[in-house]
Design a protein around this motif. Structure first.
Motif, PDB file in Angstrom:
ATOM      1  N   TRP A 155       6.592 -13.814   5.074  1.00 44.96           N
ATOM      2  CA  TRP A 155       7.924 -13.259   4.860  1.00 44.96           C
ATOM      3  C   TRP A 155       8.106 -12.063   5.786  1.00 44.96           C
ATOM      4  O   TRP A 155       7.897 -12.183   6.981  1.00 44.96           O
ATOM      5  CB  TRP A 155       8.119 -12.883   3.398  1.00 44.96           C
ATOM      6  CG  TRP A 155       8.088 -14.047   2.450  1.00 44.96           C
ATOM      7  CD1 TRP A 155       7.981 -15.371   2.786  1.00 44.96           C
ATOM      8  CD2 TRP A 155       8.168 -13.997   1.020  1.00 44.96           C
ATOM      9  NE1 TRP A 155       7.983 -16.147   1.660  1.00 44.96           N
ATOM     10  CE2 TRP A 155       8.104 -15.339   0.564  1.00 44.96           C
ATOM     11  CE3 TRP A 155       8.288 -12.969   0.099  1.00 44.96           C
ATOM     12  CZ2 TRP A 155       8.152 -15.662  -0.802  1.00 44.96           C
ATOM     13  CZ3 TRP A 155       8.341 -13.284  -1.261  1.00 44.96           C
ATOM     14  CH2 TRP A 155       8.279 -14.622  -1.701  1.00 44.96           C
ATOM     15  N   GLY A 156       8.487 -10.897   5.246  1.00 47.36           N
ATOM     16  CA  GLY A 156       8.746  -9.740   6.093  1.00 47.36           C
ATOM     17  C   GLY A 156       7.603  -8.759   6.136  1.00 47.36           C
ATOM     18  O   GLY A 156       6.683  -8.793   5.311  1.00 47.36           O
ATOM     19  N   ILE A 157       7.664  -7.847   7.119  1.00 48.21           N
ATOM     20  CA  ILE A 157       6.703  -6.755   7.258  1.00 48.21           C
ATOM     21  C   ILE A 157       7.491  -5.455   7.335  1.00 48.21           C
ATOM     22  O   ILE A 157       8.426  -5.335   8.138  1.00 48.21           O
ATOM     23  CB  ILE A 157       5.833  -6.911   8.523  1.00 48.21           C
ATOM     24  CG1 ILE A 157       5.081  -8.245   8.503  1.00 48.21           C
ATOM     25  CG2 ILE A 157       4.855  -5.748   8.643  1.00 48.21           C
ATOM     26  CD1 ILE A 157       4.303  -8.525   9.779  1.00 48.21           C
ATOM     27  N   LYS A 158       7.102  -4.463   6.507  1.00 50.77           N
ATOM     28  CA  LYS A 158       7.804  -3.186   6.489  1.00 50.77           C
ATOM     29  C   LYS A 158       6.799  -2.042   6.512  1.00 50.77           C
ATOM     30  O   LYS A 158       5.856  -2.016   5.725  1.00 50.77           O
ATOM     31  CB  LYS A 158       8.682  -3.073   5.239  1.00 50.77           C
ATOM     32  CG  LYS A 158       9.485  -1.783   5.158  1.00 50.77           C
ATOM     33  CD  LYS A 158      10.371  -1.761   3.923  1.00 50.77           C
ATOM     34  CE  LYS A 158      11.200  -0.483   3.848  1.00 50.77           C
ATOM     35  NZ  LYS A 158      12.075  -0.450   2.651  1.00 50.77           N
ATOM     36  N   SER A 159       7.021  -1.094   7.419  1.00 47.80           N
ATOM     37  CA  SER A 159       6.137   0.056   7.542  1.00 47.80           C
ATOM     38  C   SER A 159       6.957   1.327   7.682  1.00 47.80           C
ATOM     39  O   SER A 159       7.954   1.356   8.419  1.00 47.80           O
ATOM     40  CB  SER A 159       5.236  -0.105   8.774  1.00 47.80           C
ATOM     41  OG  SER A 159       4.563   1.099   9.068  1.00 47.80           O
ATOM     42  N   GLN A 160       6.535   2.400   7.001  1.00 46.42           N
ATOM     43  CA  GLN A 160       7.199   3.689   7.159  1.00 46.42           C
ATOM     44  C   GLN A 160       6.590   4.493   8.301  1.00 46.42           C
ATOM     45  O   GLN A 160       6.913   5.667   8.479  1.00 46.42           O
ATOM     46  CB  GLN A 160       7.134   4.463   5.834  1.00 46.42           C
ATOM     47  CG  GLN A 160       7.945   3.793   4.731  1.00 46.42           C
ATOM     48  CD  GLN A 160       7.981   4.599   3.444  1.00 46.42           C
ATOM     49  OE1 GLN A 160       7.881   5.825   3.464  1.00 46.42           O
ATOM     50  NE2 GLN A 160       8.117   3.912   2.319  1.00 46.42           N
ATOM     51  N   GLY A 161       5.730   3.847   9.073  1.00 47.69           N
ATOM     52  CA  GLY A 161       5.182   4.432  10.294  1.00 47.69           C
ATOM     53  C   GLY A 161       5.255   3.403  11.401  1.00 47.69           C
ATOM     54  O   GLY A 161       6.216   2.642  11.484  1.00 47.69           O
TER      55      GLY A 161
ATOM     56  N   GLY B 206       3.322   2.492   3.059  1.00 49.75           N
ATOM     57  CA  GLY B 206       3.984   3.791   3.037  1.00 49.75           C
ATOM     58  C   GLY B 206       3.732   4.609   4.284  1.00 49.75           C
ATOM     59  O   GLY B 206       4.331   5.678   4.456  1.00 49.75           O
ATOM     60  N   ASP B 207       2.865   4.129   5.157  1.00 50.14           N
ATOM     61  CA  ASP B 207       2.588   4.780   6.445  1.00 50.14           C
ATOM     62  C   ASP B 207       2.398   3.672   7.470  1.00 50.14           C
ATOM     63  O   ASP B 207       2.941   2.588   7.318  1.00 50.14           O
ATOM     64  CB  ASP B 207       1.363   5.693   6.321  1.00 50.14           C
ATOM     65  CG  ASP B 207       1.315   6.774   7.401  1.00 50.14           C
ATOM     66  OD1 ASP B 207       1.819   6.514   8.505  1.00 50.14           O
ATOM     67  OD2 ASP B 207       0.768   7.856   7.143  1.00 50.14           O
TER      68      ASP B 207
ATOM     69  N   ALA C 160       0.846  -1.189   0.000  1.00 51.48           N
ATOM     70  CA  ALA C 160       0.000   0.000   0.000  1.00 51.48           C
ATOM     71  C   ALA C 160       0.880   1.237   0.000  1.00 51.48           C
ATOM     72  O   ALA C 160       1.874   1.303   0.732  1.00 51.48           O
ATOM     73  CB  ALA C 160      -0.915   0.007   1.225  1.00 51.48           C
ATOM     74  N   GLY C 161       0.526   2.227  -0.819  1.00 53.15           N
ATOM     75  CA  GLY C 161       1.302   3.469  -0.870  1.00 53.15           C
ATOM     76  C   GLY C 161       1.139   4.305   0.380  1.00 53.15           C
ATOM     77  O   GLY C 161       1.984   5.156   0.677  1.00 53.15           O
ATOM     78  N   ASP C 162       0.075   4.069   1.128  1.00 55.63           N
ATOM     79  CA  ASP C 162      -0.191   4.810   2.362  1.00 55.63           C
ATOM     80  C   ASP C 162      -0.405   3.797   3.490  1.00 55.63           C
ATOM     81  O   ASP C 162       0.194   2.742   3.497  1.00 55.63           O
ATOM     82  CB  ASP C 162      -1.404   5.721   2.159  1.00 55.63           C
ATOM     83  CG  ASP C 162      -1.365   6.970   3.040  1.00 55.63           C
ATOM     84  OD1 ASP C 162      -0.931   6.840   4.192  1.00 55.63           O
ATOM     85  OD2 ASP C 162      -1.775   8.051   2.570  1.00 55.63           O
TER      86      ASP C 162
END
Length: 286
Positions: free
Chosen positions: A219-225, A206-207, A187-189
Motif C-alpha cells: 500500500w502506501g509509505i509515509k515518513s515524517q523524515g 514518526g521520523d 513506528a513512533g520514531d
C-alpha cells in the motif's frame, strides 16, 4: 489430563538412538510427559526435552510462579509469572507465556502468545506462534518471528524479523537483517533496516525510514523524515515524506504499482521536500 509416555509410543516418533536409550535407562517410560521433560532438563538434555515438546505438542497444564529463575525451562502448557523471568539458556513453552515484569533469556520459543509487562531481552532467538507484546522494548541478538508484534518502546534485532501480520512499535526500529511484515508496520520514531524492508500493507514512521536494500510496501509509505534506500523504493499506492525521497544510485522510485495509471492523482501521489530524481511512476504532488 496428564499424557503418559510409553516406549512404543516414543518409538513411533523415530527418536534418535542415543536419546531413546537414555529415556529407557532412566525409567521414564510410562511416566508423565512433563515429568519426563523436567528430568531431561535437569540432566542437561535440553534438546531431548525440546524434541519431546515438538513431537508430542502442548498441554493444558499451567505453571504459575511469582518469579522465574532457571538455567533452562521446557514446559508444555502455559507459564504465568507475576514478576520477572531470568533464564540463562532456553525457555521453551508449549502454549502461552505471561510475565508481569521483564524477561531476559538466552533463547525463547513460545507456541502461542508471549506478553511482558516490561522489556524482553533475548540472546539468540525470539519466537512466538501468536503475538509478542512488550510494554517496554524488545531486543534480540538474533531472529524474531511472530504472528504479531507490539512494543511500547524500541525494537532492536541483530538478525532478521519476520511478522506474519502487523508490527506496531512505540519508538524506533533498528534491524541489522531483513524486516518483513505481512500487513502493516508502524513506528513512533525512525525505522532503520540493513536488509530488505518488505511490508504487505502500509508503512508509517514518526521520523526517517532508512534501508540498506530495497524498501517495498503493497500500500502506501509515509515518513515524517526522509525515505532513503540503497536500492529501489516501491509502493503499491502513495509515497509521502516530509523530507527527501532518495533511492540508491541506478535504482528508481516507484509509486502506484498496484493501481491503474489513470488513478495515480488520487491513489498514487508522491509528496516530498523535492521531486525524487529517479521517480519512475506515480503522480508528483509537490
Amino acid at each position: 489430563m496428564e499424557m503418559e509416555l510409553t516406549q512404543n509410543f516414543l518409538r513411533g516418533k523415530n527418536p534418535c538412538a542415543m536419546g531413546y536409550r537414555w529415556f529407557v535407562r532412566n525409567n521414564l517410560s510410562g511416566g508423565d510427559y512433563q515429568n519426563a521433560m523436567d528430568t531431561q532438563v535437569a540432566a542437561g538434555r535440553v534438546e531431548d526435552a525440546r524434541w519431546l515438546l515438538q513431537n508430542f505438542g502442548s498441554t493444558h497444564a499451567v505453571l504459575e510462579v511469582e518469579h522465574l529463575e532457571a538455567d533452562n525451562l521446557v514446559f508444555a502448557g502455559t507459564v504465568i509469572v507475576h514478576g520477572d523471568v531470568r533464564v540463562t539458556g532456553q525457555l521453551l513453552v508449549g502454549r502461552s507465556l505471561q510475565v508481569g515484569a521483564g524477561i531476559r533469556a538466552g533463547r525463547i520459543e513460545v507456541g502461542e502468545d508471549l506478553h511482558s509487562g516490561g522489556a524482553i531481552f533475548c540472546e539468540e532467538l525470539l519466537q512466538a506462534g501468536g503475538s509478542i507484546k512488550a510494554a517496554w522494548s524488545v531486543e534480540c541478538e538474533g531472529d524474531i518471528r511472530a504472528q504479531e508484534l507490539r512494543t511500547g518502546w524500541e525494537l532492536r534485532s541483530t538478525g532478521h524479523v519476520q511478522i506474519k501480520d502487523s508490527a506496531h512499535i512505540g519508538r524506533e526500529v533498528e534491524v541489522q537483517g531483513s524486516l518483513a511484515c505481512g500487513k502493516s508496520l508502524r513506528a513512533g520514531d525512525s525505522i532503520t533496516v540493513q536488509g530488505l524492508l518488505d511490508v504487505g500493507h502500509g508503512m508509517a514512521a514518526g521520523d526517517h525510514i532508512a534501508c540498506g536494500n530495497h524498501i517495498q510496501a503493497g500500500w502506501g509509505i509515509k515518513s515524517q523524515g526522509d525515505i532513503r534506500a540503497a536500492c529501489s523504493i516501491r509502493s503499491g499506492e502513495t509515497l509521502q515524506a516530509d523530507g527527501a525521497i532518495t533511492a540508491g544510485e541506478g535504482y528508481g522510485v516507484f509509486a502506484g504499482l498496484s493501481v491503474q495509471m489513470q488513478s495515480w492523482p488520487d491513489c498514487a501521489w508522491v509528496h516530498a521536500a523535492h521531486k525524487p530524481l529517479a521517480l519512475m511512476s506515480g503522480h508528483w504532488a509537490g
